[in-house]
Design an enzyme around this catalytic site. Structure first.
Site: not given
Ligand code: 5GP
Length: 139
Positions: A34, A96, A102-104
């Site tokens: 999102i 993180q 998770h994978f982006h």
């Molecule tokens: P990280 O920083 O852990 O690698 O990535 C977490 C990702 O989750 C970020 O890119 C962030 O934008 C996304 N994210 C955070 N909260 C939500 C949510 O409530 N829903 C969705 N779909 N994505 C989220």
């Protein structure tokens, strides 16, 4: 740090929080980020609980990578970028912010910088429309 079963992705797995879903199988779910860093930014998560990839079973890890490859091919065909970045962050020190593996999947084009990580919320109608197109392109 112990796994927090109330993190947002755990809630998405349990159906307690909404998402713009593009794919689901027995082991994984993929949905739109999102706060995308580029148009078509999708996240792929295992249903198994685990903070980082190091806590995940080999079976879930394999399923996660397989699903990521499948969904990334669909993202690439819909968004039509020449490149696709796959990223997976383990631990706060790696950047993180949500502590469920998770994978982006992030489409990339030469000369276009990524937006900041997890900063700007996208238009939900546009995310919904894009999710439908990506879901339809999954083979
Ligand atoms: P990280 O920083 O852990 O690698 O990535 C977490 C990702 O989750 C970020 O890119 C962030 O934008 C996304 N994210 C955070 N909260 C939500 C949510 O409530 N829903 C969705 N779909 N994505 C989220």
């Amino acid at each position: 740090m112990a796994y927090d079963p109330n993190n947002i992705f755990a809630k998405i797995v349990r159906g307690e929080a909404p998402c713009f879903k593009v794919y689901e199988d027995a082991h994984t779910i993929a949905f739109m980020d999102i706060m995308p860093q580029a148009e078509g930014h999708v996240l792929v998560i295992p249903k198994e609980a685990g903070e980082t990839i190091f806590e995940l079973s080999d079976e879930s890890t394999a399923a996660l990578i397989k699903a990521t490859k499948k969904v990334a091919a669909a993202v690439k065909s819909v968004v039509k970028t020449p490149g696709v970045m796959l990223a997976q962050l383990n631990g706060a020190a790696a950047g993180q912010t949500v502590f469920h593996v998770h994978f982006h999947i992030i489409p990339r084009s030469g000369g276009i910088d990524l937006k900041l990580h997890a900063k700007e919320t996208a238009n939900f109608e546009q995310l919904k429309a894009l999710a439908a197109k990506i879901a339809a392109a999954i083979k």
